[in-house]
Design an enzyme around this catalytic site. Sequence first.
Site, PDB file in Angstrom:
ATOM      1  N   ARG A  98       0.839  -1.190   0.000  1.00 30.22           N
ATOM      2  CA  ARG A  98       0.000   0.000   0.000  1.00 30.22           C
ATOM      3  C   ARG A  98       0.882   1.251   0.000  1.00 30.22           C
ATOM      4  NH1 ARG A  98      -3.035  -3.427  -1.023  1.00 30.22           N
ATOM      5  NH2 ARG A  98      -4.967  -4.040   0.012  1.00 30.22           N
ATOM      6  N   THR A  99       0.316   2.334  -0.502  1.00 27.82           N
ATOM      7  CA  THR A  99       0.985   3.625  -0.389  1.00 27.82           C
ATOM      8  C   THR A  99       0.782   4.120   1.039  1.00 27.82           C
ATOM      9  OG1 THR A  99       0.554   4.142  -2.706  1.00 27.82           O
ATOM     10  CG2 THR A  99       1.119   5.976  -1.267  1.00 27.82           C
ATOM     11  N   LEU A 100       1.834   4.076   1.836  1.00 34.19           N
ATOM     12  CA  LEU A 100       1.714   4.466   3.230  1.00 34.19           C
ATOM     13  C   LEU A 100       1.804   5.972   3.410  1.00 34.19           C
ATOM     14  CD1 LEU A 100       3.895   1.675   4.868  1.00 34.19           C
ATOM     15  CD2 LEU A 100       1.426   1.734   4.524  1.00 34.19           C
ATOM     16  N   TYR A 101       2.513   6.643   2.540  1.00 35.22           N
ATOM     17  CA  TYR A 101       2.577   8.089   2.569  1.00 35.22           C
ATOM     18  C   TYR A 101       3.028   8.566   1.185  1.00 35.22           C
ATOM     19  CZ  TYR A 101       7.424   6.800   3.613  1.00 35.22           C
ATOM     20  OH  TYR A 101       8.667   6.216   3.584  1.00 35.22           O
ATOM     21  N   TRP A 157      -3.769   9.207  -3.265  1.00 31.78           N
ATOM     22  CA  TRP A 157      -3.460  10.251  -2.292  1.00 31.78           C
ATOM     23  C   TRP A 157      -3.607  11.628  -2.918  1.00 31.78           C
ATOM     24  CZ3 TRP A 157      -1.649   7.343   2.028  1.00 31.78           C
ATOM     25  CH2 TRP A 157      -1.519   8.080   3.209  1.00 31.78           C
TER      26      TRP A 157
END
Length: 242
Positions: A19-22, A126
């Site tokens: 996953r894209t954590l940030y 995001w």
Amino acid sequence: MESYQSKPGLLCNPEASQRTLYPYVTGTSVVALKYKDGILMAADMGGSYGSTLRYKSVERMKPIGKHSLLGASGEISDFQELLRYLDELILYDNMWDDGNSLGPKEVHNYLTRVMYNRRNKFNPLWNSLVLGGVKKGQKYLGMVSMIGVNFEDNHVATGFGNHLARPILRDEWHENLTFEEGVKLLEKCMRVLLYRDRSAVNKLQISKITEEGVTISQPYSLKTFWGFSAFENPTLGAEGSW
């Protein structure tokens, strides 16, 4: 038969699901408003790598089909992924060749479903998105957050613009704004954001969409003044501050 319990690594393989954590490279605020003939939108061209203003020529506003204009703040690579989704959507719509085309309301609804769907998979895109357009004389302006929260309004903003630009727009916006007045109002908002947002850069574009189509300006800089006393000595009178 060997049990999975004897190999716990198979149950929690770090490469099994990512996953894209940030976000990595991000753009800051987008500000948009309705004016007499259509929609005006403004965004700077900065791309920040963490807190480093790494890129200064990132275009964050793109035309979508015949009637829509999209602006994005947040992760630049996720914005590029969204543009690929939208290219497929517009291509599929054109393949019908039925004389109709998707308007801004339909594109906005599509984006709300995409963002909410990705949020439910715990793998969000995001971005905060601004979608404006004109079709059959009807102006449309809305925004979508990274978890699918969405609304329509006469003026919208993302990022720091929600806190710093929208109060200005609430005071000064009216429905009969001319193009020149709308550009002047957007420049005022972008100047305040430049003063107060560390991720902002003094290189911006302003785009408009009317019944005739989309026009995106060449990049340019705003005239600024940094001699305010509060800028020169920001801690004056702030007891207990550093």
